[in-house]
Design a protein around this motif. Structure first.
Motif, PDB file in Angstrom:
ATOM      1  N   VAL A  34       0.844  -1.194   0.000  1.00 39.01           N
ATOM      2  CA  VAL A  34       0.000   0.000   0.000  1.00 39.01           C
ATOM      3  C   VAL A  34       0.889   1.257   0.000  1.00 39.01           C
ATOM      4  O   VAL A  34       2.047   1.208   0.441  1.00 39.01           O
ATOM      5  N   GLN A  35       0.315   2.328  -0.501  1.00 36.17           N
ATOM      6  CA  GLN A  35       1.007   3.629  -0.492  1.00 36.17           C
ATOM      7  C   GLN A  35       0.282   4.531   0.510  1.00 36.17           C
ATOM      8  O   GLN A  35      -0.862   4.907   0.318  1.00 36.17           O
ATOM      9  N   THR A  36       0.955   4.811   1.641  1.00 33.84           N
ATOM     10  CA  THR A  36       0.369   5.723   2.635  1.00 33.84           C
ATOM     11  C   THR A  36       0.851   7.156   2.352  1.00 33.84           C
ATOM     12  O   THR A  36       1.935   7.345   1.808  1.00 33.84           O
ATOM     13  N   LYS A  37       0.012   8.105   2.712  1.00 32.30           N
ATOM     14  CA  LYS A  37       0.366   9.515   2.449  1.00 32.30           C
ATOM     15  C   LYS A  37      -0.175  10.401   3.544  1.00 32.30           C
ATOM     16  O   LYS A  37      -1.330  10.295   3.932  1.00 32.30           O
ATOM     17  N   ALA A  38       0.725  11.265   4.054  1.00 27.20           N
ATOM     18  CA  ALA A  38       0.346  12.237   5.088  1.00 27.20           C
ATOM     19  C   ALA A  38       0.770  13.651   4.641  1.00 27.20           C
ATOM     20  O   ALA A  38       1.721  13.801   3.868  1.00 27.20           O
ATOM     21  N   THR A  39       0.053  14.650   5.121  1.00 22.72           N
ATOM     22  CA  THR A  39       0.373  16.046   4.778  1.00 22.72           C
ATOM     23  C   THR A  39       0.585  16.859   6.051  1.00 22.72           C
ATOM     24  O   THR A  39       0.017  16.529   7.096  1.00 22.72           O
ATOM     25  N   ASP A  40       1.414  17.942   5.927  1.00 26.59           N
ATOM     26  CA  ASP A  40       1.697  18.823   7.058  1.00 26.59           C
ATOM     27  C   ASP A  40       1.561  20.264   6.545  1.00 26.59           C
ATOM     28  O   ASP A  40       2.178  20.643   5.548  1.00 26.59           O
ATOM     29  N   MET A  41       0.749  21.037   7.206  1.00 25.45           N
ATOM     30  CA  MET A  41       0.469  22.394   6.756  1.00 25.45           C
ATOM     31  C   MET A  41       1.639  23.343   6.980  1.00 25.45           C
ATOM     32  O   MET A  41       1.647  24.464   6.460  1.00 25.45           O
ATOM     33  N   ASP A  42       2.614  22.924   7.733  1.00 27.83           N
ATOM     34  CA  ASP A  42       3.753  23.783   7.995  1.00 27.83           C
ATOM     35  C   ASP A  42       4.619  23.879   6.751  1.00 27.83           C
ATOM     36  O   ASP A  42       4.505  23.074   5.815  1.00 27.83           O
ATOM     37  N   ASP A  43       5.512  24.852   6.784  1.00 30.15           N
ATOM     38  CA  ASP A  43       6.462  25.033   5.689  1.00 30.15           C
ATOM     39  C   ASP A  43       7.848  24.633   6.142  1.00 30.15           C
ATOM     40  O   ASP A  43       8.139  24.538   7.332  1.00 30.15           O
ATOM     41  N   GLY A  44       8.701  24.435   5.131  1.00 26.75           N
ATOM     42  CA  GLY A  44      10.084  24.116   5.448  1.00 26.75           C
ATOM     43  C   GLY A  44      10.227  22.762   6.107  1.00 26.75           C
ATOM     44  O   GLY A  44       9.494  21.813   5.815  1.00 26.75           O
ATOM     45  N   GLN A  45      11.174  22.716   7.024  1.00 26.02           N
ATOM     46  CA  GLN A  45      11.415  21.443   7.708  1.00 26.02           C
ATOM     47  C   GLN A  45      10.243  21.024   8.562  1.00 26.02           C
ATOM     48  O   GLN A  45      10.033  19.828   8.788  1.00 26.02           O
ATOM     49  N   ASN A  46       9.461  21.989   9.032  1.00 27.44           N
ATOM     50  CA  ASN A  46       8.297  21.613   9.839  1.00 27.44           C
ATOM     51  C   ASN A  46       7.235  20.896   9.012  1.00 27.44           C
ATOM     52  O   ASN A  46       6.348  20.243   9.568  1.00 27.44           O
ATOM     53  N   GLY A  47       7.344  21.005   7.701  1.00 25.72           N
ATOM     54  CA  GLY A  47       6.377  20.341   6.833  1.00 25.72           C
ATOM     55  C   GLY A  47       6.950  19.105   6.140  1.00 25.72           C
ATOM     56  O   GLY A  47       6.224  18.413   5.406  1.00 25.72           O
ATOM     57  N   GLU A  48       8.235  18.867   6.267  1.00 29.27           N
ATOM     58  CA  GLU A  48       8.846  17.666   5.672  1.00 29.27           C
ATOM     59  C   GLU A  48       8.532  16.445   6.550  1.00 29.27           C
ATOM     60  O   GLU A  48       8.805  16.478   7.749  1.00 29.27           O
ATOM     61  N   ILE A  49       7.997  15.430   5.894  1.00 30.13           N
ATOM     62  CA  ILE A  49       7.498  14.244   6.645  1.00 30.13           C
ATOM     63  C   ILE A  49       8.411  13.048   6.414  1.00 30.13           C
ATOM     64  O   ILE A  49       8.866  12.777   5.294  1.00 30.13           O
ATOM     65  N   GLU A  50       8.621  12.331   7.457  1.00 32.65           N
ATOM     66  CA  GLU A  50       9.390  11.070   7.415  1.00 32.65           C
ATOM     67  C   GLU A  50       8.498   9.946   7.968  1.00 32.65           C
ATOM     68  O   GLU A  50       7.966  10.068   9.077  1.00 32.65           O
ATOM     69  N   TYR A  51       8.360   8.836   7.140  1.00 29.26           N
ATOM     70  CA  TYR A  51       7.470   7.738   7.517  1.00 29.26           C
ATOM     71  C   TYR A  51       8.260   6.604   8.189  1.00 29.26           C
ATOM     72  O   TYR A  51       9.414   6.348   7.830  1.00 29.26           O
ATOM     73  N   SER A  52       7.601   5.982   9.118  1.00 28.29           N
ATOM     74  CA  SER A  52       8.239   4.848   9.803  1.00 28.29           C
ATOM     75  C   SER A  52       7.147   4.002  10.474  1.00 28.29           C
ATOM     76  O   SER A  52       5.999   4.444  10.624  1.00 28.29           O
ATOM     77  N   PHE A  53       7.564   2.807  10.827  1.00 19.17           N
ATOM     78  CA  PHE A  53       6.646   1.962  11.621  1.00 19.17           C
ATOM     79  C   PHE A  53       6.597   2.496  13.035  1.00 19.17           C
ATOM     80  O   PHE A  53       7.523   3.182  13.494  1.00 19.17           O
ATOM     81  N   GLY A  54       5.516   2.136  13.755  1.00 18.64           N
ATOM     82  CA  GLY A  54       5.384   2.568  15.128  1.00 18.64           C
ATOM     83  C   GLY A  54       6.540   2.058  15.979  1.00 18.64           C
ATOM     84  O   GLY A  54       7.185   1.046  15.668  1.00 18.64           O
ATOM     85  N   ALA A  55       6.794   2.769  17.062  1.00 15.93           N
ATOM     86  CA  ALA A  55       7.958   2.467  17.893  1.00 15.93           C
ATOM     87  C   ALA A  55       7.879   1.061  18.480  1.00 15.93           C
ATOM     88  O   ALA A  55       8.910   0.444  18.755  1.00 15.93           O
ATOM     89  N   HIS A  56       6.700   0.545  18.655  1.00 15.65           N
ATOM     90  CA  HIS A  56       6.551  -0.762  19.304  1.00 15.65           C
ATOM     91  C   HIS A  56       6.041  -1.841  18.338  1.00 15.65           C
ATOM     92  O   HIS A  56       5.338  -2.754  18.736  1.00 15.65           O
ATOM     93  N   THR A  57       6.365  -1.651  17.076  1.00 11.63           N
ATOM     94  CA  THR A  57       5.981  -2.669  16.079  1.00 11.63           C
ATOM     95  C   THR A  57       6.737  -3.967  16.363  1.00 11.63           C
ATOM     96  O   THR A  57       7.966  -3.944  16.519  1.00 11.63           O
ATOM     97  N   PRO A  58       6.038  -5.126  16.443  1.00  8.04           N
ATOM     98  CA  PRO A  58       6.720  -6.392  16.769  1.00  8.04           C
ATOM     99  C   PRO A  58       7.674  -6.847  15.659  1.00  8.04           C
ATOM    100  O   PRO A  58       7.557  -6.437  14.506  1.00  8.04           O
ATOM    101  N   ASP A  59       8.609  -7.675  16.053  1.00  2.18           N
ATOM    102  CA  ASP A  59       9.643  -8.125  15.126  1.00  2.18           C
ATOM    103  C   ASP A  59       9.076  -8.957  13.974  1.00  2.18           C
ATOM    104  O   ASP A  59       9.605  -8.921  12.861  1.00  2.18           O
ATOM    105  N   ASN A  60       7.985  -9.726  14.221  1.00  2.00           N
ATOM    106  CA  ASN A  60       7.439 -10.552  13.133  1.00  2.00           C
ATOM    107  C   ASN A  60       6.867  -9.706  12.007  1.00  2.00           C
ATOM    108  O   ASN A  60       6.813 -10.122  10.855  1.00  2.00           O
ATOM    109  N   VAL A  61       6.445  -8.461  12.331  1.00  2.87           N
ATOM    110  CA  VAL A  61       5.973  -7.545  11.294  1.00  2.87           C
ATOM    111  C   VAL A  61       7.161  -6.904  10.579  1.00  2.87           C
ATOM    112  O   VAL A  61       7.170  -6.776   9.352  1.00  2.87           O
ATOM    113  N   LEU A  62       8.158  -6.523  11.332  1.00  2.00           N
ATOM    114  CA  LEU A  62       9.338  -5.889  10.731  1.00  2.00           C
ATOM    115  C   LEU A  62      10.073  -6.846   9.799  1.00  2.00           C
ATOM    116  O   LEU A  62      10.728  -6.406   8.847  1.00  2.00           O
TER     117      LEU A  62
END
Length: 873
Positions: free
Chosen positions: A269-297
């Motif tokens: 799947v292609q996930t997409k998020a937006t941030d109304m801020d400009d500059g670095q405050n609007g640049e988004i970095e995607y990742s799995f949740g901090a507590h994602t189990p190893d079998n998913v990773l």
């Protein structure tokens, strides 16, 4: 039925009335048996030995049947959580049962058990439903949670927090969250897809970093059990400045389906998020949740820039059918703002697992006479796939004497369906093929060995239908005659053979007095020595019986032929020594010429064949130059004319020998008195008969011519028969075997007496007439192409009385022969004794060719019978 054996551990603590009501609901829960299936319900974590239910009573079994029918439990889960109390018939807990370990968070947790009852085989499915108890407290993935919140965050902003985990299900699972008192923050519980409750931290009052830079809160998760269990986490909130917009996903929940055989690198799947801020405050970095189990990773990967989720490892529907991915989108502002969404991945089943055949009970040996439908083994089929891919069908080879009888829920009974014959096939390796209904279908095979036990359905069979045994007479008692042998196609006791002799008569005496048999090996032994002259052949009926139940038997015949040995010395018939001892007195005129017949010595031998051929020899004599003895006929004649110088008393010692090995012999002494006056009566008699002889001279000439013609005719007939036999050598060896060949020999004389006698396989014919003439004639002819010598003798004694004496002597020396005599004193009739062996039949006809009786008077001539010679092949 109530579960009186259930107990609750003390560590559970205090229960209010609602928990007690729920508990007694478990205790008094009833089970139902439908289509051979019994169901129980128990709470988890029962102590070892807790009673689940009275299994014997529910199955309709007595306590004794638990031992007799070998009741046992087979768990499909692999772990033996339950056992049967053989003394009470109760199903009890055998090991700790942790519902969360067995069924995770599944709403229903059922342990299937297979109760196997043998003798006869019976399979009962028992399901034990494991009810959840509140034995697990909610637990946060991390005990310390840190959040960074900008001070410019507006009121009502929600901050999703990590959900607590509670392995329990139902009312015992996670229900609510509480937050320690704080004027700036409150807590709200949000229920997402799958029923998961996610706590959200809500900003209730504007933050002022200068007043309070860090807020310390205690987050508590509560479940719905009784009593309530809880878990806590320390929540630290750091207040930041600036970056006042949080990245927002287009969807808070993405649902995706993917086949389990998808290749690595496939797009999820292609996930997409937006941030109304400009500059670095609007640049988004995607990742799995901090507590994602190893079998998913290990299975999924995410592109940090684009938010694209791809397949990294292999999917297995049978292991995990669904995945929930927590995706985080963070901007690069300061402080960094973070947004969250959930991706639900559904794994689609593919037919990638071959079906499996499981033996519930090992096959037992089957009797070869088992009826159709006899249960051989119990088995089940299993496929880890689901739906159509997990539907399994079983097949047996064609023409197999077995069939599969479906039971329930992919369980089958292997039963007999045809005729079994251990002698043809003693063991079957039954190949069962399991095929699922997937596309393409997958299959697997399993070979089940089934041995066939023997039934006594084959009688012993002798190696021959009959046996011929040739035994020399005078053998040693107790010696082995023969060994018969029989075999039995059955096995073990059914193939053990014992031999016995059936009762029968031999010369009016039980055969068991002659022989006995070794019951183990079939060796036949003699009880005593046999005498050929008394017994030539007899039969033994031998029975072979196996030791099956019922036993089977078969018979064979042993023909015992006694072979002659030279154990009888010649017996002198004439001159008779009954009154005079071994000395015979004869008279002879001193005027006798050379070749004069003085007397004739006749002897017989009770043996047969060569052992009965007799020769005569002059052993001692007063004057050896005066007398001679014919080697074959025993006639004593003068070698020269007697003279006045010869002694008047002559003594001859004649030795009689047979042709056997070793030679048997006898002697007879003949005393001869030379007298001068014996010639006068003879001369007078000659003068008296001279005149009548003139009248009968012509008749005598005709008779001589007739006799010569008949002799030539007989010789030609014998030659024709001999040629015929030689040409017919491939036949049975009989020269005159058809009725037409022998018809012209019938009744040559009304008074001719023919008798056919049989002694086992030895057959002989006796032909007797009424009267005997004074002279003897011997004929020697071979009547069979199979024999080298055959002898028969016409015996013509001068009187009926003399012939009776000969017959009496022969009858005494040959008890097994049959002699018949017709006592009519009728002249011109000739006896004929014809003895046949088992392969040759001789036909001899006697023609009455003489119409008158001639008397030849010769001085000092003593009529004597000749020895009958036997025809031996």
């Amino acid at each position: 039925m109530c579960y009186s054996g259930l107990r609750v551990t003390k560590t559970m603590g205090y229960r209010d009335w609602r928990w007690q009501a729920l508990w007694w609901h478990y205790v008094f829960l009833l089970w139902s048996t439908t289509n051979g299936q019994t169901r129980y319900s128990i709470p988890e974590e029962l102590k070892q030995g807790s009673v689940v239910g009275n299994l014997a009573k529910d199955l309709g079994l007595g306590l004794s049947e638990i031992f007799d029918r070998k009741l046992r439990i087979a768990s499909e889960a692999g772990e033996q959580y339950f056992s049967v109390d053989a003394g009470k018939g109760e199903l009890v807990v055998n090991d700790r049962i942790d519902r969360e370990a067995l069924c995770s968070q599944s709403a229903s947790c059922v342990l299937p058990l297979q109760v196997v009852i043998e003798d006869p085989l019976q399979l009962v499915r028992v399901e034990v439903e494991i009810q959840d108890i509140n034995d697990n407290a909610p637990r946060f993935p991390s005990n310390d949670i840190t959040l960074e919140v900008a001070e410019s965050t507006g009121l009502g902003v929600r901050f999703p927090l990590e959900s607590a985990l509670d392995p329990d299900v139902g009312s015992n699972s996670l229900k609510s969250y509480t937050l320690s008192k704080d004027e700036c923050f409150t807590i709200r519980v949000k229920e997402v897809a799958g029923g998961r409750k996610v706590p959200e931290l809500i900003l209730a009052k504007n933050l002022d970093r200068e007043k309070k830079a860090v807020h310390k809160l205690l987050l508590t998760a509560l479940d719905g059990g009784n009593p309530v269990r809880s878990g806590t986490a320390q929540l630290s909130i750091r207040v930041l400045d600036i970056n006042d917009n949080v990245p927002t996903f287009e969807k808070t929940l993405y649902k995706v389906s993917i086949s389990e055989n998808a290749a690595e690198g496939a797009l999820i799947v292609q996930t997409k998020a937006t941030d109304m801020d400009d500059g670095q405050n609007g640049e988004i970095e995607y990742s799995f949740g901090a507590h994602t189990p190893d079998n998913v990773l290990s299975v999924f990967s995410i592109d940090h820039t684009s938010g694209t989720i791809c397949l990294k490892g292999r999917l297995n529907f049978e292991t995990t059918a669904n995945f929930e991915l927590d995706i985080s989108a963070k901007d690069k502002g300061s402080p960094r703002m973070e947004g969250h969404c959930t991706v639900h991945v559904e794994v689609l089943d593919v037919n990638d697992n071959a079906p499996e055949i499981i033996l519930t009970s090992h096959p037992k040996p089957v009797r070869e006479d088992s009826p159709d439908g006899t249960v051989v083994a119990l088995l089940s089929a299993r496929d880890l796939d689901s739906g159509v891919n997990g539907k399994v069908t079983l097949k047996l080879p064609k023409k197999s004497p077995f069939a599969l009888k479906p039971s329930f829920s992919q369980n089958y009974a292997l039963v007999t369906s045809g005729v079994l014959d251990r002698e043809n096939v003693s063991e079957y390796n039954i190949e069962i093929t399991a095929t699922d209904s997937g596309s393409p279908p997958l299959s697997s095979k399993k070979i089940i060995p089934v041995s066939i036990t023997d039934v006594n359905d084959n009688p012993p069979i002798f190696t021959q239908p009959s046996y011929n045994v040739y035994l020399k007479e005078n053998g040693v008692p107790g010696s082995i005659l023969y060994s018969v042998s029989a075999s039995d196609l059955d096995s073990d006791e059914n193939a053990k053979i014992s031999y016995s002799i059936l009762d029968s008569k031999v010369q009016d005496v039980s055969v068991s007095s002659y022989v006995y048999i070794n019951s183990d090996n079939g060796s036949i032994y003699s009880m005593h020595s046999f005498d050929y002259e008394k017994l030539k052949v007899f039969q033994i009926q031998v029975q072979a019986k196996d030791q099956g139940s019922p036993s089977l038997s078969s018979n064979t015949t042993v023909h015992v032929f006694i072979l002659d040995q030279n154990d009888n010395a010649p017996a002198v018939i004439y001159p008779s020594s009954a009154a005079l001892g071994s000395l015979s007195h004869q008279r002879m005129p001193r005027s006798a010429k050379a070749g004069h017949l003085v007397t004739k010595v006749t002897a017989v031998d009770a043996d047969s064949g060569h052992n009965a051929w007799i020769s005569y020899k002059l052993a001692e004599a007063t004057d050896a130059s005066l007398f001679t003895v014919n080697l074959y006929t025993g006639e004593v004649r003068t070698k020269r004319a007697a003279s006045e110088q010869d002694d008047s008393s002559q003594r001859l010692l004649i030795e009689i020998k047979d042709d056997g090995e070793p030679v048997q012999s006898a002697t007879v002494t003949v005393s001869i008195l030379l007298e001068d006056g014996l010639h006068e009566p003879i001369l007078d008699l000659r003068h008296k008969v001279a005149e009548p002889s003139r009248k009968t001279g012509r008749i005598t000439l005709y008779l001589i011519l007739s006799l010569a013609s008949v002799s030539v005719l007989s010789l030609v007939t014998f030659l024709i028969l001999a040629v015929k036999c030689m040409r017919n050598s491939t036949s049975s060896g009989n020269c005159c075997t058809t009725r037409t060949d022998c018809d012209h020999y019938k009744n040559p004389n009304r008074n001719l007496q023919i008798q056919l006698n049989s002694d086992g396989p030895i057959k002989y014919v006796e032909v007797l007439g009424g009267d005997m003439m004074s002279q003897s004639q011997s004929f020697r002819s071979c009547m069979s192409p199979m024999s080298e010598y055959s002898d028969f003798t016409l015996i013509k004694p001068s009187s009926t009385t003399d012939f009776k004496e000969v017959i009496s002597v022969l009858d005494a020396s040959l008890p097994d022969s049959t002699w018949t005599f017709e006592s009519q004193q009728v002249r011109r009739k000739h006896p004929l004794i014809l003895i046949l062996n088992k392969t040759t039949f001789f036909v001899y006809f006697v023609r009455n060719i003489l119409n008158h009786r001639f008397r030849t008077v010769q001085s000092n001539r003593v009529p004597a019978p000749t020895q009958p010679l036997r025809c031996n092949t």
